[in-house]
Design a protein around this motif. Structure first.
Motif, PDB file in Angstrom:
ATOM      1  N   ARG A 289      -1.975   3.062 -10.064  1.00 21.07           N
ATOM      2  CA  ARG A 289      -2.228   4.361  -9.443  1.00 21.07           C
ATOM      3  C   ARG A 289      -3.276   4.180  -8.338  1.00 21.07           C
ATOM      4  NH1 ARG A 289      -6.144   8.443  -9.950  1.00 21.07           N
ATOM      5  NH2 ARG A 289      -5.362  10.570  -9.549  1.00 21.07           N
ATOM      6  N   PHE A 290      -2.905   4.528  -7.105  1.00 18.75           N
ATOM      7  CA  PHE A 290      -3.816   4.471  -5.966  1.00 18.75           C
ATOM      8  C   PHE A 290      -4.382   5.865  -5.713  1.00 18.75           C
ATOM      9  CE2 PHE A 290      -0.993   0.867  -5.342  1.00 18.75           C
ATOM     10  CZ  PHE A 290      -1.862  -0.138  -4.941  1.00 18.75           C
ATOM     11  N   SER A 291      -5.694   5.927  -5.442  1.00 13.33           N
ATOM     12  CA  SER A 291      -6.340   7.227  -5.251  1.00 13.33           C
ATOM     13  C   SER A 291      -7.499   7.082  -4.270  1.00 13.33           C
ATOM     14  CB  SER A 291      -6.850   7.780  -6.582  1.00 13.33           C
ATOM     15  OG  SER A 291      -7.776   6.871  -7.166  1.00 13.33           O
TER      16      SER A 291
ATOM     17  N   LEU B  76      -2.900   9.062  -4.217  1.00 10.38           N
ATOM     18  CA  LEU B  76      -2.037   8.694  -3.101  1.00 10.38           C
ATOM     19  C   LEU B  76      -0.607   8.466  -3.576  1.00 10.38           C
ATOM     20  CD1 LEU B  76      -4.244   6.205  -1.038  1.00 10.38           C
ATOM     21  CD2 LEU B  76      -3.455   8.451  -0.323  1.00 10.38           C
ATOM     22  N   CYS B  77      -0.464   7.620  -4.567  1.00 14.22           N
ATOM     23  CA  CYS B  77       0.850   7.344  -5.140  1.00 14.22           C
ATOM     24  C   CYS B  77       0.661   6.496  -6.386  1.00 14.22           C
ATOM     25  CB  CYS B  77       1.760   6.630  -4.142  1.00 14.22           C
ATOM     26  SG  CYS B  77       1.231   4.946  -3.746  1.00 14.22           S
ATOM     27  N   THR B  78       1.688   6.421  -7.189  1.00 24.18           N
ATOM     28  CA  THR B  78       1.743   5.526  -8.335  1.00 24.18           C
ATOM     29  C   THR B  78       2.919   4.590  -8.128  1.00 24.18           C
ATOM     30  OG1 THR B  78       0.765   7.180  -9.805  1.00 24.18           O
ATOM     31  CG2 THR B  78       1.948   5.350 -10.827  1.00 24.18           C
TER      32      THR B  78
ATOM     33  N   PHE C  45       0.838  -1.188   0.000  1.00 22.85           N
ATOM     34  CA  PHE C  45       0.000   0.000   0.000  1.00 22.85           C
ATOM     35  C   PHE C  45       0.880   1.248   0.000  1.00 22.85           C
ATOM     36  CE2 PHE C  45      -2.912  -2.995   2.372  1.00 22.85           C
ATOM     37  CZ  PHE C  45      -3.767  -3.186   1.294  1.00 22.85           C
ATOM     38  N   CYS C  46       0.278   2.373  -0.354  1.00 23.35           N
ATOM     39  CA  CYS C  46       1.013   3.639  -0.360  1.00 23.35           C
ATOM     40  C   CYS C  46       1.332   4.059   1.068  1.00 23.35           C
ATOM     41  CB  CYS C  46       0.185   4.726  -1.050  1.00 23.35           C
ATOM     42  SG  CYS C  46      -0.139   4.395  -2.795  1.00 23.35           S
ATOM     43  N   GLN C  47       2.577   4.474   1.270  1.00 21.60           N
ATOM     44  CA  GLN C  47       3.016   4.932   2.575  1.00 21.60           C
ATOM     45  C   GLN C  47       3.182   6.452   2.564  1.00 21.60           C
ATOM     46  OE1 GLN C  47       6.341   2.826   4.245  1.00 21.60           O
ATOM     47  NE2 GLN C  47       5.735   0.861   3.339  1.00 21.60           N
TER      48      GLN C  47
END
Length: 607
Positions: free
Chosen positions: A207-209, A105-107, A64-66
């Protein structure tokens, strides 16, 4: 977790434990107030298979995005650590009353190993848990598996399986004035840009959003946890629950009343017979049979008085602990998702009530003529703690090998040991000394003869195993419906909050256990078997055997739990709970039988 974080967590746990032990503070949910644009904290807790509540792992075990500044572990209380919680910061920037349409959030470029880990997690229905505004829980699944069917020319229906990763989460948050009231999370799985197919591929860029929408609600802050109670027990389910409990109570009470009527009539006839025998002339030889003629042996102390007194002491302690937990529950101290409050309360209550076990064991050890006081205190202090420590060591090792958050940190283990060394053991010793120095003497209504009376041969159904099975069935029938809801809460994802029903069932359980043990004790004395001390304890605690059998039934037929670790935790900790149950109800059965035997031999004339 970094070393400084572990030290801070240990210090926080120690401070929390000491504060609870000194009764210096009470855990109350803080009322957080925000201005528009203030950052509302969203912290992550843990992940794991949905069907295995004990198999939990740290949130960032999956890719997961940190946060850009790095993950920060949140300091936890003792109860949270015992429940396997590991709170950590997240990169979500949720600002009070500010909607977010689509924030990145991040890619990430997911490697082959990361994709494989994600596929395995999604196949096992991994869920995650977060908390908004400190204690509003959020759940969501990592992804989903879809099975599509196509028709082939030769093979008929053919199936394809696709694994999808959820990359976008939408938060619906309710507020009232300047406080956060509720939150719901959903996945936009219908949008192909928000869900990624990770069924195959060497690597994949993802891509997390997330998005946020605020809405005003009329619920007060003090009532924001009520929705979780309503979710766990819908009105129709609650009505069925009440009906089932009332039905069980009526059935058990009718059976108990029926047996009580029979027992009272039999006792009345016995007293008439014994009075008539006492009025016989000296030349006549009355039929000397029945429980009255055991007066020289009925108060003969049992074998192994050291173990017997220790079990009575620890059983009394657990009865006090359960009543104290019920008192806190009925005062609404354990609201839904207050993270480990009940576990903390049990640890603290067990430590503070250790003196009760030492005192009761010491008093009865003295009454029964014991002299080995050091052995009695050591046995009392370790009678429950030693098996618990053995089970915990085994399960903690299993969790540590699996890398689960259920494995306690070393600092927490040290704190628990210190609580036992500094509080539990000294209080047990002080209680034992108080019991030893008390003026307690055993004044039996009948004088015990020097040599025990021979016990006549008995039928198999009057033996201890058969009597235990009969004694445990009726009390278990009073609680088996409630057991399902308790297990669904402890070993599932339900929330148990109707403690009033549970308290009624517990009172009924104590009454039925006491009566059925008294009845079996009378039937035992009626056939001139004076060995009732241990028998009454074993019969009283035999309900724990039925609870243990129900554990096996629940695991195999009522739950979807699987895996070595989950089975170890389920059967290991349930075995400890059944052991505590056995000690508590065994003590109830013995106290009731002792009072009964004492009264009936006081009421008859013994020469």
């Amino acid at each position: 977790m970094a070393a400084p974080d572990r030290r801070r967590t240990s210090r926080r746990c120690l401070c929390s434990a000491l504060a609870l032990l000194l009764c210096a503070s009470v855990a109350v949910a803080e009322e957080h107030h925000y201005k528009k644009g203030d950052l509302v904290p969203l912290i992550a807790n843990k992940i794991g298979p949905y069907a295995n509540p004990s198999e939990t792992y740290q949130f960032y075990l999956l890719p997961f995005c940190q946060p850009q500044e790095g993950k920060r572990y949140v300091i936890e209380d003792l109860g949270e650590v015992l429940e396997g919680d590991r709170l950590v910061s997240t990169p979500y920037e949720i600002k009070f009353r500010e909607d977010v349409a689509d924030a990145e959030l991040c890619t990430k470029e997911l490697t082959v190993q990361e994709l494989q880990n994600l596929r395995g997690a999604i196949d096992e229905d991994y869920y995650f848990q977060m908390f908004l505004d400190d204690d509003l829980p959020i759940w969501g699944f990592v992804g989903k598996v879809e099975h599509s069917h196509t028709h082939g020319l030769k093979d008929g229906i053919q199936g394809e399986t696709h694994t999808y990763l959820f990359t976008h989460f939408h938060f619906d948050i309710g507020f009232n004035n300047d406080q956060v009231i509720e939150v719901n999370v959903s996945t936009v799985s219908a949008d192909p840009t928000k869900t990624v197919d990770i069924t195959a591929g060497d690597s994949k860029q993802v891509r997390f959003s997330y998005s946020v929408r605020w809405a005003e609600v009329g619920t007060a802050f003090d009532d924001r946890m009520d929705r979780y109670t309503r979710y766990s027990f819908l009105p129709q389910h609650l009505e069925i629950h009440w009906f089932s409990i009332i039905n069980s109570c009526v059935t058990v009470l009718l059976l108990t009343g029926f047996l009580a009527t029979i027992l009272l009539r039999v006792l009345k006839n016995d007293f008439v017979k014994f009075t008539r025998d006492a009025d016989h002339e000296a030349g006549e030889d009355p039929d000397e049979s029945g429980w009255k003629y055991l007066h020289g042996d009925v108060f003969r102390f049992p074998s192994d008085i050291n173990l017997f007194s220790a079990m009575i002491g620890v059983g009394t302690q657990w009865l006090v602990i359960v009543l104290a937990v019920f008192a806190l529950s009925l005062m609404d101290m354990f609201y839904p998702y207050n993270r480990g409050a009940m576990l903390s309360a049990c640890v603290v209550l067990y430590a503070l009530t250790a003196g009760i076990a030492g005192y009761v064991a010491g008093v009865w050890y003295k009454k029964m003529g014991g002299r080995q006081w050091v052995q009695n205190v050591l046995l009392t202090s370790g009678l429950f703690c030693a098996p618990l420590a053995g089970v915990f060591s085994l399960l903690n090792t299993v969790a540590w090998i699996q890398g689960s958050t259920q494995a306690l940190p070393f600092g927490t283990i040290v704190i628990i040991i210190l609580i036992w060394v500094v509080v539990t053991f000294p209080l047990t010793v002080l209680g034992g000394i108080w019991g030893k120095n008390s003026d307690a003497t055993y004044n039996a209504p009948c004088r015990t003869t020097k040599f025990p009376r021979e016990v006549p041969p008995l039928q198999w159904y009057r033996g201890t195993p058969a009597q235990m099975l009969m004694a445990g069935f009726l009390p278990f029938s009073a609680i088996y419906i409630e057991l399902y809801y308790i297990f669904a809460s402890i070993w599932g994802h339900k929330v148990y909050t109707i403690y009033s029903i549970l308290f009624i069932v517990f009172v009924l359980l104590v009454i039925v256990t006491a009566f059925i043990t008294v009845a079996l004790t009378y039937f035992q004395l009626a056939v001139e078997d004076h060995r009732w001390w241990w028998r009454s304890f074993l019969c009283g605690g035999s309900t724990a055997l039925f609870v243990a059998a129900y554990c096996v039934f629940y695991y195999h037929f009522r739950s979807d739990m699987s895996g070595f670790m989950q089975a170890c935790f389920f059967f290991g900790y349930n075995a400890v709970a059944c052991y505590a149950f056995f000690l508590m109800l065994g003590t109830v059965g013995w106290w009731a039988s002792h009072l009964f035997v004492f009264r009936i031999f006081q009421a008859v004339k013994v020469e």
